[in-house]
Design an enzyme around this catalytic site. Sequence first.
Site, short mmCIF file in Angstrom:
data_model
loop_
_atom_site.label_atom_id
_atom_site.label_comp_id
_atom_site.label_asym_id
_atom_site.label_seq_id
_atom_site.Cartn_x
_atom_site.Cartn_y
_atom_site.Cartn_z
N GLU A 1 11.64 17.24 12.07
CA GLU A 1 11.88 17.14 10.63
C GLU A 1 11.14 18.26 9.91
O GLU A 1 9.95 18.45 10.15
CB GLU A 1 11.26 15.84 10.11
CG GLU A 1 12.14 14.64 10.08
CD GLU A 1 11.46 13.48 9.33
OE1 GLU A 1 10.27 13.20 9.61
OE2 GLU A 1 12.11 12.88 8.49
N LYS B 1 0.86 -1.19 0.00
CA LYS B 1 0.00 0.00 0.00
C LYS B 1 0.89 1.24 0.00
O LYS B 1 1.53 1.56 1.00
CB LYS B 1 -0.93 0.04 1.22
CG LYS B 1 -2.02 1.11 1.04
CD LYS B 1 -2.53 1.71 2.32
CE LYS B 1 -1.62 2.70 2.93
NZ LYS B 1 -1.33 3.92 2.16
N CYS C 1 14.50 11.15 4.13
CA CYS C 1 14.58 10.80 5.55
C CYS C 1 16.00 10.94 6.09
O CYS C 1 16.19 11.30 7.24
CB CYS C 1 14.08 9.38 5.76
SG CYS C 1 14.96 8.19 4.73
N GLU D 1 10.77 1.92 9.41
CA GLU D 1 11.81 2.81 8.85
C GLU D 1 11.23 4.22 8.92
O GLU D 1 10.36 4.58 8.14
CB GLU D 1 12.10 2.43 7.39
CG GLU D 1 12.62 1.01 7.19
CD GLU D 1 14.06 0.85 7.63
OE1 GLU D 1 14.78 1.86 7.77
OE2 GLU D 1 14.48 -0.30 7.84
#
Length: 490
Positions: free
Chosen positions: A392, A185, A293, A259
């Site tokens: 972030e 997905k 990332c 992750e």
Amino acid sequence: MTATTVSTRGLFIDGGWTSGTGGDTVTVVNPATEEVIAEVPQASVADIDAAVTAARKAFDEGPWPTMSPAERGRILAAMADELSRRRADLIELNVTEAGSTRMLAEMLQVGTPIDHFHDLTNRVLPQFDFEPPVRPVMGHGIGHGMVVREPYGVAALITPFNFPFLLNLAKVGPALAAGCTAVLKPSPYTPLEALVLGEIAEAAGLPPGVLNIVTGDITEGEALTTHPGVDLVSFTGSDAVGRKVYTQAADSLKKVVLELGGKSANIILDDADLDKVMESVLAGIVTHAGQGCALLTRILVHQSLHDELVARIAGVLGFISVGDPSDPATMMGPLIRDVQRQRVESLIATGVEEGAQIAFGGKRPAQLERGYFVEPTLFVGVDNSMRIAQDEFFGPVGVVIPFSDDDEAVRLANDSRYGLAGGVWSADPLRAVAVGRRLRTGTVIINGGGGGLNPSAPFGGYKHSGIGREFGEHGLAEYLQHKALQWPVG
Ligand code: NAD
């Protein structure tokens, strides 16, 4: 609607294409132009269930999990060849759907994962020890035995928008190589780079139900991660959603690989050569408009080099051409959607409120009326406790923080809830390695590293950056579990 180079045939379930049962669609937009490029079916919870049921049947009834690794390898090699054959189309799709610059699409977004897929079938799978030797232990007479590594079962693979093709293949390749069956997905922003893998699987003769591809977002992701038919969840995305996925999967005790995000430090020691450092520092801000990332967005620089480095970065950022990434001259493209741009702008405003200063950028590029662009941005006067040093951005924003010695650099780098990656620069490589060994992160790039993603280097995070590893033999191992078979002596 503008054209894409890849047709959309619907959801890929049990080896066939379906428009799903819900009747809704997902609208896919080119983030540089805001034009609609495709409408794909939105999977319903019933479609998710059908996909898991197909994967379950393909696992429980075989033959995929009981085929020899060599037999699976032949079909996966055919998939790798099909990926290579369609490489040019996939690069175009990545530029249009993910807003990637052409150079990034050719390399890290599409080129690297295709190379890694070939490496998986040519090197990793043939060399992998599916029956590792058992060492007899004196005084523990348990008879004779062997250990076999078996596929974990049905894997739910959930991916984000930023490197869709790379991350889809980083999961699909090892899951299938291990003998698992899977439901993939992708992010609702980038479904096409997942659905096209159904065509690749079809062309390669992958048995029905081994790989199923659905669409959707929170509800569908939740349906997958709580489904009793799923044995393992491999998730890439934010730490906020990663925590939810971990909890959702807990009731049915699934194995979970996470992750997650990062706020990685690039440490520039006092003897570093700034000429060599510049490319890495700029890449940390500009690459995929900061939507990476592992980008090194926290620039920790020795105080003696601080002013010169800031002047150099601010000088070069002025030459970064921002715009439509379908133009080969473009060096930085858009953010994926307006909501992401608003998040970045809100955190920039927070940085100013916190007392940091903008040394470059901070706004929308005035000349670009359409597309979700933000200028490359540099903050100085930053304290590591500020939100702009801890959270972030997932946008083109770097923060510069000075330090006085190696110990302080290590302390600042590790003062983060994340632990995905880091960089160290020094004229003395051994000193850089010594600092790198003290960082609590899954990857450390010493003096710029070897360039590119090494397919045999494990990738993953410490702390809130995740659990488990991807790529190469380490990635494959996540989809296997050990069984001990024991019998009496004689
Ligand atoms: P996100 O966490 O918002 O979404 C990721 C995926 O999770 C999407 O497919 C989404 O539909 C799905 N999802 C949302 N809610 C869910 C739920 N409750 N249950 C199950 N699935 C759910 O991430 P994003 O905004 O698409 O991507 C950006 C994030 O991904 C950043 O934090 C970035 O650092 C991280 N990321 C990490 C890596 C890595 O390898 N460590 C790589 C790329 C991106």
